[in-house]
Design an enzyme around this catalytic site. Structure first.
Site, PDB file in Angstrom:
ATOM      1  N   ASP A   6     -49.466 -47.397  33.971  1.00 45.18           N
ATOM      2  CA  ASP A   6     -48.682 -46.075  34.077  1.00 45.18           C
ATOM      3  C   ASP A   6     -47.600 -45.966  32.806  1.00 45.18           C
ATOM      4  O   ASP A   6     -47.163 -46.569  32.025  1.00 45.18           O
ATOM      5  CB  ASP A   6     -47.576 -45.799  35.346  1.00 45.18           C
ATOM      6  CG  ASP A   6     -47.276 -44.412  34.926  1.00 45.18           C
ATOM      7  OD1 ASP A   6     -48.533 -43.435  34.722  1.00 45.18           O
ATOM      8  OD2 ASP A   6     -45.402 -43.759  35.454  1.00 45.18           O
ATOM      9  N   SER A   7     -48.215 -45.510  32.661  1.00 48.29           N
ATOM     10  CA  SER A   7     -46.926 -44.335  31.110  1.00 48.29           C
ATOM     11  C   SER A   7     -45.244 -45.185  31.076  1.00 48.29           C
ATOM     12  O   SER A   7     -44.918 -45.063  30.724  1.00 48.29           O
ATOM     13  CB  SER A   7     -47.008 -43.196  30.273  1.00 48.29           C
ATOM     14  OG  SER A   7     -46.601 -42.118  31.843  1.00 48.29           O
ATOM     15  N   TYR A  38     -46.559 -39.614  28.277  1.00 45.78           N
ATOM     16  CA  TYR A  38     -47.704 -39.720  27.301  1.00 45.78           C
ATOM     17  C   TYR A  38     -48.879 -37.631  27.374  1.00 45.78           C
ATOM     18  O   TYR A  38     -48.957 -36.979  26.657  1.00 45.78           O
ATOM     19  CB  TYR A  38     -48.865 -40.347  28.193  1.00 45.78           C
ATOM     20  CG  TYR A  38     -48.724 -41.285  28.302  1.00 45.78           C
ATOM     21  CD1 TYR A  38     -48.037 -42.622  27.575  1.00 45.78           C
ATOM     22  CD2 TYR A  38     -50.009 -42.670  28.491  1.00 45.78           C
ATOM     23  CE1 TYR A  38     -48.095 -43.930  27.224  1.00 45.78           C
ATOM     24  CE2 TYR A  38     -50.100 -44.059  28.234  1.00 45.78           C
ATOM     25  CZ  TYR A  38     -48.894 -44.408  27.830  1.00 45.78           C
ATOM     26  OH  TYR A  38     -49.185 -45.975  27.317  1.00 45.78           O
ATOM     27  N   GLY A  39     -47.940 -37.079  28.834  1.00 40.69           N
ATOM     28  CA  GLY A  39     -48.648 -36.038  28.853  1.00 40.69           C
ATOM     29  C   GLY A  39     -48.858 -34.904  27.378  1.00 40.69           C
ATOM     30  O   GLY A  39     -50.123 -34.691  27.829  1.00 40.69           O
ATOM     31  N   CYS A  69     -51.673 -43.844  36.128  1.00 39.62           N
ATOM     32  CA  CYS A  69     -51.258 -42.846  35.614  1.00 39.62           C
ATOM     33  C   CYS A  69     -52.670 -41.687  35.721  1.00 39.62           C
ATOM     34  O   CYS A  69     -53.528 -42.509  34.833  1.00 39.62           O
ATOM     35  CB  CYS A  69     -50.971 -43.037  33.984  1.00 39.62           C
ATOM     36  SG  CYS A  69     -50.784 -41.786  32.587  1.00 39.62           S
ATOM     37  N   THR A  71     -52.531 -38.821  33.993  1.00 36.25           N
ATOM     38  CA  THR A  71     -53.325 -38.496  32.693  1.00 36.25           C
ATOM     39  C   THR A  71     -54.176 -39.483  31.404  1.00 36.25           C
ATOM     40  O   THR A  71     -55.225 -39.248  31.288  1.00 36.25           O
ATOM     41  CB  THR A  71     -51.894 -38.414  31.583  1.00 36.25           C
ATOM     42  OG1 THR A  71     -51.109 -37.717  32.153  1.00 36.25           O
ATOM     43  CG2 THR A  71     -52.237 -37.806  29.864  1.00 36.25           C
ATOM     44  N   GLU A 154     -37.715 -38.661  34.618  1.00 37.05           N
ATOM     45  CA  GLU A 154     -37.390 -39.903  34.023  1.00 37.05           C
ATOM     46  C   GLU A 154     -35.539 -39.743  33.525  1.00 37.05           C
ATOM     47  O   GLU A 154     -35.383 -40.983  32.939  1.00 37.05           O
ATOM     48  CB  GLU A 154     -37.934 -39.635  32.294  1.00 37.05           C
ATOM     49  CG  GLU A 154     -39.350 -40.516  32.384  1.00 37.05           C
ATOM     50  CD  GLU A 154     -39.848 -41.259  32.443  1.00 37.05           C
ATOM     51  OE1 GLU A 154     -39.056 -42.344  31.990  1.00 37.05           O
ATOM     52  OE2 GLU A 154     -40.407 -42.081  32.955  1.00 37.05           O
ATOM     53  N   CYS A 184     -49.261 -36.456  39.256  1.00 32.29           N
ATOM     54  CA  CYS A 184     -49.054 -37.129  38.048  1.00 32.29           C
ATOM     55  C   CYS A 184     -48.081 -37.623  38.638  1.00 32.29           C
ATOM     56  O   CYS A 184     -47.321 -37.183  39.993  1.00 32.29           O
ATOM     57  CB  CYS A 184     -47.785 -35.452  37.127  1.00 32.29           C
ATOM     58  SG  CYS A 184     -46.815 -36.567  36.158  1.00 32.29           S
ATOM     59  N   THR A 185     -47.948 -39.079  38.371  1.00 30.39           N
ATOM     60  CA  THR A 185     -46.863 -40.002  39.035  1.00 30.39           C
ATOM     61  C   THR A 185     -45.666 -39.787  39.245  1.00 30.39           C
ATOM     62  O   THR A 185     -45.051 -40.035  40.527  1.00 30.39           O
ATOM     63  CB  THR A 185     -47.195 -41.394  38.234  1.00 30.39           C
ATOM     64  OG1 THR A 185     -47.025 -41.447  36.922  1.00 30.39           O
ATOM     65  CG2 THR A 185     -48.323 -42.337  38.434  1.00 30.39           C
ATOM     66  N   HIS A 186     -44.833 -39.001  38.327  1.00 34.26           N
ATOM     67  CA  HIS A 186     -43.820 -38.337  38.529  1.00 34.26           C
ATOM     68  C   HIS A 186     -43.134 -38.087  39.868  1.00 34.26           C
ATOM     69  O   HIS A 186     -42.389 -37.847  40.251  1.00 34.26           O
ATOM     70  CB  HIS A 186     -42.731 -37.780  37.298  1.00 34.26           C
ATOM     71  CG  HIS A 186     -42.683 -39.085  36.201  1.00 34.26           C
ATOM     72  ND1 HIS A 186     -43.617 -40.222  36.056  1.00 34.26           N
ATOM     73  CD2 HIS A 186     -41.711 -39.396  35.612  1.00 34.26           C
ATOM     74  CE1 HIS A 186     -43.898 -40.695  34.943  1.00 34.26           C
ATOM     75  NE2 HIS A 186     -41.914 -40.469  34.983  1.00 34.26           N
TER      76      HIS A 186
HETATM   77  N1  DGL Z   1     -48.033 -41.012  34.171  1.00 30.79           N
HETATM   78  C1  DGL Z   1     -48.047 -39.478  33.794  1.00 30.79           C
HETATM   79  C2  DGL Z   1     -49.253 -38.554  34.601  1.00 30.79           C
HETATM   80  O1  DGL Z   1     -49.174 -39.799  36.057  1.00 30.79           O
HETATM   81  C3  DGL Z   1     -46.739 -38.403  33.540  1.00 30.79           C
HETATM   82  C4  DGL Z   1     -45.768 -39.370  32.715  1.00 30.79           C
HETATM   83  C5  DGL Z   1     -46.486 -38.879  31.038  1.00 30.79           C
HETATM   84  O2  DGL Z   1     -46.627 -37.667  30.704  1.00 30.79           O
HETATM   85  O3  DGL Z   1     -45.915 -39.896  30.939  1.00 30.79           O
HETATM   86  O4  DGL Z   1     -49.557 -38.070  34.282  1.00 30.79           O
END
Ligand code: DGL
Length: 286
Positions: A6-7, A38-39, A69, A71, A154, A184-186
Site C-alpha cells: 500500500d502507499s 499517492y491519491g 491500495c 489508487t 495519516e 480507499c485503504t484509509h
Molecule cells: N492507499 C490509497 C488508496 O487506497 C490511499 C492513500 C493515498 O492516497 O496514497 O487509494
C-alpha cells in the site's frame, strides 16, 4: 509468503483482514509511507512507484503480491500484471473484489445506486464504474473524491471532530445511494463515523473482508503461490518512511503489536532493491 503493498498506513486494514482469514500464511507488508499519499499524484508517477514496490516484494521472495491500495489497483494493476505476472508470479488488486461486493450487496437489498468514495486519482480513472458496469450494467455508480480523509487518517485524527466534519461534508455531496463503498485503504479507519452519519438505509462497505474471501478462494485454485505453515505464519513490515515515526502509528492502526519496521531507503527516486548475499565470482569449478 504473500506480499501486501500500500502507499501508506491504510493498507494495514487490508493486511489485518488477510491475516485473520489466512492465519497460517506468512506476509510481508510494504508501505510506501515516505512517498504517500499517492491519491493526488499523476498516473505516470503512480506506475513508477508501484513498479518499484512490486519489484521489492518479489525480491523478498514473494510469488504473490496483493495490491491493497485502491489508487494503484485502479491506475496500474493491468500494467503491473502484464509486466510482472506469469506462471511464476502473480499480482492481485482490490477494485474487482470491491465491485463484486457492491454488486452482491445491491442484489441482496434490491437497490440500484452505489456511491464509491476514493482518492482523486481513483475517481478520475473511472475504473470502479467500468468494473461495476461489466458485472451489472444497469446499476448507477456515483464516484466521489474525498481528498481530505487520507491526511486526517495519516495524522492520526480518525476519532476527531475534524474527521466527523470531513465525513459529513462528503456524505452531503453524494446523491441518494443504497450502498456506499469505502474505496480507499484509509477510509475504513473512519467506518464508525461513516456508519453513524450515513443516511438511514445506506449500507457502508469496507471491501477488506471481501478481498480476504476472494484471496482464500484464489489460493485454493492456485495452491503453489503461498505455502501455509502449521502453527501460524510470520509477518515482516517494510516501509519507505522513517521507521521511528511509522512503527508506533502502524501498531496503533493495526490494533495489535507489530514487528519493527524495516526501512527501505529511497535513493535518486528509486526504492532500494534487497541486498542479495554476494555470490562467489571468478572461480571456475572443473
Ligand atoms: N492507499 C490509497 C488508496 O487506497 C490511499 C492513500 C493515498 O492516497 O496514497 O487509494
Amino acid at each position: 509468503m504473500i506480499g501486501v503493498y500500500d502507499s501508506g498506513y491504510g493498507g494495514l486494514t487490508v493486511l489485518a483482514a488477510l491475516r485473520a482469514a489466512l492465519p497460517e500464511h506468512s506476509f510481508v507488508f510494504l508501505g510506501d509511507n515516505g512517498r504517500a499519499p499517492y491519491g493526488d499524484r499523476d498516473s505516470g508517477t503512480i506506475l513508477d512507484f508501484s513498479e518499484q514496490c512490486i519489484e521489492r516484494l518479489f525480491d523478498e521472495g514473494c510469488r504473490l503480491v496483493v495490491v491493497a491500495c485502491h489508487t494503484v489497483s485502479c491506475i496500474a494493476l493491468r500494467h503491473l500484471q502484464s509486466r510482472y505476472g506469469g506462471s511464476e508470479r502473480r499480482i492481485l488488486g482490490v477494485t474487482i473484489p470491491a465491485a463484486e461486493m457492491a454488486v452482491a450487496q445491491l442484489a441482496a437489498s434490491g437497490g440500484e445506486a452505489v456511491g464509491w468514495l476514493g482518492t482523486t486519482r481513483t475517481v478520475l480513472s473511472r475504473t470502479p464504474q467500468i468494473e461495476i458496469a461489466k458485472l451489472q450494467p444497469r446499476l448507477k455508480v456515483h464516484l466521489l473524491a474525498a481528498p481530505l480523509l487520507v491526511p486526517i487518517v495519516e495524522e492520526g485524527l480518525e476519532d476527531s471532530s475534524l474527521a466527523e466534519l470531513a465525513v459529513d461534508h462528503y456524505l452531503r455531496q453524494l446523491p441518494t445511494v443504497d450502498t456506499l463503498v469505502l474505496g480507499c485503504t484509509h477510509y475504513p479507519l473512519l467506518l464508525p463515523i461513516f456508519r453513524r452519519l450515513a443516511p438511514p438505509g445506506v449500507t457502508v462497505l469496507d471491501p477488506a473482508r471481501f478481498v480476504a474471501e476472494r484471496l482464500i478462494d484464489w489460493l485454493r485454485r492456485h495452491p503453489g503461490f503461498s505455502t501455509p505453515r502449521e502453527g501460524g505464519g510470520g509477518l515482516r513490515l517494510l516501509g519507505s518512511g522513517d521507521p521511528r515515526l511509522v512503527g508506533p502509528r502502524a501498531a496503533r492502526l493495526y490494533g495489535a503489536p507489530l514487528p519493527p519496521v524495516e526501512h527501505v531507503a529511497e535513493t535518486g527516486g528509486r526504492l532500494a532493491h534487497r541486498l542479495l548475499p554476494e555470490q562467489p565470482l571468478g572461480q571456475v569449478l572443473r
